[in-house]
Design a protein around this motif. Structure first.
Motif, PDB file in Angstrom:
ATOM      1  N   GLU A 140      -9.828 -53.773   2.291  1.00 19.46           N
ATOM      2  CA  GLU A 140     -10.014 -54.803   1.276  1.00 19.46           C
ATOM      3  C   GLU A 140      -8.709 -55.572   1.034  1.00 19.46           C
ATOM      4  N   LEU A 141      -7.584 -54.885   1.016  1.00 18.38           N
ATOM      5  CA  LEU A 141      -6.302 -55.565   0.858  1.00 18.38           C
ATOM      6  C   LEU A 141      -6.045 -56.481   2.045  1.00 18.38           C
ATOM      7  N   TYR A 142      -6.364 -56.011   3.245  1.00 19.41           N
ATOM      8  CA  TYR A 142      -6.225 -56.848   4.440  1.00 19.41           C
ATOM      9  C   TYR A 142      -7.055 -58.132   4.296  1.00 19.41           C
ATOM     10  N   LEU A 143      -8.299 -58.002   3.846  1.00 19.63           N
ATOM     11  CA  LEU A 143      -9.168 -59.168   3.705  1.00 19.63           C
ATOM     12  C   LEU A 143      -8.653 -60.130   2.643  1.00 19.63           C
ATOM     13  N   ARG A 144      -8.089 -59.611   1.563  1.00 20.15           N
ATOM     14  CA  ARG A 144      -7.517 -60.486   0.540  1.00 20.15           C
ATOM     15  C   ARG A 144      -6.311 -61.252   1.095  1.00 20.15           C
ATOM     16  N   GLN A 145      -5.453 -60.544   1.829  1.00 18.33           N
ATOM     17  CA  GLN A 145      -4.280 -61.204   2.394  1.00 18.33           C
ATOM     18  C   GLN A 145      -4.680 -62.198   3.485  1.00 18.33           C
TER      19      GLN A 145
END
Length: 278
Positions: A140-145
């Motif tokens: 999820e952090l990857y997708l936000r970034q």
């Protein structure tokens, strides 16, 4: 069950809307259980495999305070033996995490590469933090970034970023020269006179530009006369790209040219240049 399903649908829709169009590609594939590797000094990486495993794609979250990729989750491709993990960063393919091999065998010695520093951080599997790791949170952090442009900015080539690395190398050599010679020489790389291709190709510009400074330091280490000469005659060293490796003296400034790919000057040749010129 219906509640959970409804929440999942809501989350997916909300996530898609927040970024316009939901991205596709390896980074969006289902995730497997990950592993956390940590160092006694606090640095860590969370390594999350993406399915299918045979594609050798991983999301790696870095916790390396002070480094350029701290806090980022980058998409990596592992080598076939699973010991090296490569990602795109600042316009280059970089090996940011690896397991050292000993006689072509895995060693259990894991390392985080430092960006713009000539060292690594040794880490070990962290059982407690691995048990608490949720691979979905890393994704999820990857997708936000990915959505907010953090990763695109980090993956793009950055001339100023890589220039700083070469400037650092030159500054180290300059400090050593001034210490040995008792001098106050200044030095700089004239970046306007360095083609971007040399940076793109990863040429050791800083090392090439540091060589005349290293030669002057060596002369000062060997001779008091050399110390006095450098103090009196050299106030600045300018480095730029040229057609060949060469140098000349203009007033109290050494104009130094580098030509990666051409025949280089060895340490003795550079020292001889200064003995003949100063």
């Amino acid at each position: 069950m219906r509640t959970l399903l409804a929440m999942s649908v809501f989350f997916a829709v909300a996530l898609g809307c927040s970024r316009g169009v939901r991205p596709t590609g390896p980074g969006t594939h289902p995730v497997a259980k990950g592993t956390v590797y940590s160092a006694p000094s606090g640095e860590s990486v969370s390594v999350v495999p993406l399915l299918p495993l045979e594609e050798r794609k991983y999301l790696i979250q870095f916790q390396v305070p002070g480094d350029d990729h701290d806090g980022k989750v980058l998409l990596h491709t592992a080598t076939e033996d699973g010991t090296e993990f490569w990602a795109r960063w600042r316009g280059r393919n970089m090996r940011l995490f690896q397991e050292r091999k000993s006689f072509r065998k895995k060693s259990g010695d894991f390392m985080i590469s430092r960006v713009l520093k000539d060292d690594v951080i040794h880490v070990k599997p962290d059982a407690e933090r691995t048990a608490a790791l949720k691979s979905e949170d890393v994704q999820e952090l990857y997708l936000r970034q990915f959505a907010d442009g953090t990763l695109a900015r980090g993956e793009a080539f950055d001339k100023a970023f890589w220039s700083r690395d070469h400037d650092r190398r030159l500054a180290e050599a300059l400090k050593a020269l001034n210490t040995s010679c008792g001098a106050s020489v200044t030095a700089a790389i004239t970046w306007d006179a360095v083609p971007q291709k040399l940076l793109d190709d990863g040429e050791a510009i800083g090392d090439y530009c540091a060589r005349p400074l290293e030669a002057l330091k060596s002369l000062c280490d060997e001779s008091e006369e050399a110390r006095r000469t450098v103090q009196a005659k050299v106030k600045r060293v300018d480095c730029r790209a040229g057609e060949r490796f060469s140098g000349h003296l203009e007033a109290d400034t050494v104009q130094w040219s580098i030509a990666p790919g051409a025949d280089s000057m060895g340490a003795e040749q550079i020292s001889q240049f200064f003995m003949d010129t100063l």
